[in-house]
Design a protein around this motif. Structure first.
Motif, short mmCIF file in Angstrom:
data_model
loop_
_atom_site.label_atom_id
_atom_site.label_comp_id
_atom_site.label_asym_id
_atom_site.label_seq_id
_atom_site.Cartn_x
_atom_site.Cartn_y
_atom_site.Cartn_z
N ARG A 59 0.81 -1.17 0.00
CA ARG A 59 0.06 -0.10 0.02
C ARG A 59 0.98 1.41 -0.12
NH1 ARG A 59 -5.03 1.23 0.91
NH2 ARG A 59 -5.78 -0.78 0.86
N LEU A 60 0.84 2.02 -1.00
CA LEU A 60 1.52 3.15 -1.23
C LEU A 60 0.87 4.52 -0.96
CD1 LEU A 60 3.57 1.66 -4.41
CD2 LEU A 60 4.36 1.58 -2.25
N ALA A 61 1.41 5.33 -0.36
CA ALA A 61 0.88 6.82 0.01
C ALA A 61 1.29 7.51 -1.26
CB ALA A 61 1.18 7.25 1.33
N ALA A 62 0.39 7.40 -2.42
CA ALA A 62 0.75 8.19 -3.70
C ALA A 62 -0.38 7.89 -4.70
CB ALA A 62 1.97 8.00 -4.09
N PRO A 63 -0.74 8.85 -5.55
CA PRO A 63 -1.61 8.42 -6.43
C PRO A 63 -1.15 7.48 -7.33
CG PRO A 63 -1.33 10.80 -6.40
CD PRO A 63 -0.43 10.36 -5.41
N ARG A 64 -2.15 6.66 -8.08
CA ARG A 64 -1.80 5.69 -9.14
C ARG A 64 -0.83 6.08 -10.18
NH1 ARG A 64 -6.02 1.88 -12.09
NH2 ARG A 64 -6.77 4.12 -12.82
N ASN A 118 2.43 -6.33 -22.13
CA ASN A 118 1.02 -6.07 -21.95
C ASN A 118 0.61 -4.89 -20.81
OD1 ASN A 118 0.70 -8.96 -22.80
ND2 ASN A 118 1.90 -9.59 -20.74
N VAL A 119 1.17 -3.57 -21.46
CA VAL A 119 0.80 -2.45 -20.84
C VAL A 119 -0.42 -2.04 -21.01
CG1 VAL A 119 1.57 -0.04 -20.98
CG2 VAL A 119 3.42 -1.69 -21.49
N GLU A 120 -1.00 -1.86 -19.75
CA GLU A 120 -2.27 -1.08 -19.66
C GLU A 120 -2.13 0.14 -18.69
OE1 GLU A 120 -5.68 -3.63 -18.95
OE2 GLU A 120 -4.66 -5.40 -19.83
N ALA A 121 -1.60 1.17 -19.13
CA ALA A 121 -1.39 2.24 -18.32
C ALA A 121 -2.60 2.99 -17.99
CB ALA A 121 -0.50 3.34 -19.19
N PRO A 122 -2.65 3.27 -16.59
CA PRO A 122 -1.79 3.26 -15.45
C PRO A 122 -2.08 2.24 -14.61
CG PRO A 122 -3.19 4.87 -15.02
CD PRO A 122 -3.65 4.41 -16.48
N ARG A 123 -2.69 0.87 -15.14
CA ARG A 123 -3.41 -0.04 -14.38
C ARG A 123 -2.23 -1.19 -13.98
NH1 ARG A 123 -7.98 -2.09 -16.99
NH2 ARG A 123 -8.01 -3.33 -15.13
N ARG A 124 -1.55 -1.71 -15.26
CA ARG A 124 -0.73 -2.95 -15.03
C ARG A 124 0.28 -2.87 -16.08
NH1 ARG A 124 -5.82 -6.69 -16.21
NH2 ARG A 124 -6.72 -5.03 -14.76
N TYR A 125 1.19 -3.92 -16.00
CA TYR A 125 2.05 -4.29 -16.84
C TYR A 125 2.85 -5.63 -16.51
CZ TYR A 125 6.49 -1.94 -14.93
OH TYR A 125 7.56 -1.50 -14.24
N SER A 126 3.51 -6.16 -17.52
CA SER A 126 4.43 -7.26 -17.27
C SER A 126 5.79 -6.76 -17.32
CB SER A 126 4.35 -8.40 -17.86
OG SER A 126 2.73 -9.00 -17.54
N ILE A 127 6.74 -7.33 -16.46
CA ILE A 127 8.16 -7.05 -16.81
C ILE A 127 8.81 -8.48 -16.97
CG2 ILE A 127 8.79 -6.51 -14.39
CD1 ILE A 127 10.78 -4.24 -15.55
N LEU A 153 -1.75 -1.87 -10.60
CA LEU A 153 -1.92 -1.16 -9.55
C LEU A 153 -3.24 -0.55 -9.38
CD1 LEU A 153 0.70 1.54 -10.98
CD2 LEU A 153 1.03 -0.03 -8.91
N GLU A 154 -4.16 -0.37 -8.31
CA GLU A 154 -5.48 -0.03 -8.03
C GLU A 154 -5.59 0.95 -6.92
OE1 GLU A 154 -8.75 -1.98 -5.31
OE2 GLU A 154 -7.64 -3.48 -6.60
N GLU A 155 -6.37 2.01 -7.36
CA GLU A 155 -6.66 3.34 -6.78
C GLU A 155 -7.18 2.92 -5.77
OE1 GLU A 155 -6.90 6.97 -9.26
OE2 GLU A 155 -8.17 5.52 -9.90
N ASP A 156 -6.99 3.49 -4.30
CA ASP A 156 -7.95 3.04 -3.16
C ASP A 156 -7.70 4.89 -2.46
OD1 ASP A 156 -9.29 2.40 -1.12
OD2 ASP A 156 -7.65 1.08 -0.12
N GLY A 157 -8.54 5.54 -2.65
CA GLY A 157 -8.73 6.84 -2.27
C GLY A 157 -7.23 7.67 -2.74
N ALA A 158 -6.58 8.06 -1.71
CA ALA A 158 -5.40 9.11 -1.98
C ALA A 158 -4.23 7.92 -2.26
CB ALA A 158 -5.10 9.91 -1.18
N GLU A 159 -4.44 6.61 -1.92
CA GLU A 159 -3.43 5.64 -2.05
C GLU A 159 -3.55 4.78 -3.22
OE1 GLU A 159 -2.37 5.10 2.84
OE2 GLU A 159 -3.88 3.56 1.92
#
Length: 158
Positions: A8-13, A67-76, A96-102
């Motif tokens: 859980r990261l304290a930043a926007p997606r 498999n880039v789906e910006a800004p939701r997911r990718y594979s590296i 990456l999933e948005e959860d409020g401000a995180e």
């Protein structure tokens, strides 16, 4: 080996996405990474020093973003060769999933090794891979939080 985790990261997606695509951020967080350079669209070359038990090797290889789906997911996806130590290949699916401000970052890593490193035994290789993943994501989370001094310079070791 298969590793899964969540941060859980304290930043926007969008901020997290930009950092996941920044070679300088990735280089500073990959344990033992000596170089990571863009060589084309969604492709990088890398040099990483890794230590697994008594075996220490420098791996050189290629990393691709797919498999880039910006800004939701990718594979590296990457593969590298470490001379007589063997080879490593694998990939990570990052979502990456948005959860409020995180932002909730979920990852699923699949890795394979061969050669001298594989002969050390699955438990040692697995524990090194888990440590490697934890070091990377702990560093990444710290950098997202604004701690630019967080960097992993030592090779992955177990």
């Amino acid at each position: 080996m298969d590793l899964k985790g969540e941060y859980r990261l304290a930043a926007p997606r969008e901020t997290v996405w930009a950092m996941l695509n920044d070679p300088a951020v990735l280089k500073s967080c990959i344990p033992g990474c000596q170089s990571l350079e863009m060589t084309g669209e969604n492709e990088m070359s890398a040099t990483v020093v890794a230590k697994v038990g008594p075996v220490k090797a420098t791996f050189t290889g290629v990393v691709r973003i797919e498999n880039v789906e910006a800004p939701r997911r990718y594979s590296i996806v990457g593969e590298g060769k470490g001379g007589i130590a063997g080879f490593a290949s694998g990939g990570a699916h990052v979502e990456l999933e948005e959860d409020g401000a995180e932002t909730v970052l979920r990852y699923d890593v699949d890795a394979k090794v061969g050669g001298k490193i594989a002969q050390l035994g699955g438990r040692l290789v697995d524990s090194t891979a888990k440590k490697f993943a934890n070091q990377f994501f702990d560093c990444f989370a710290a950098q997202v939080a604004g701690d630019t001094s967080a960097a992993v310079t030592e090779p992955a070791e177990a």
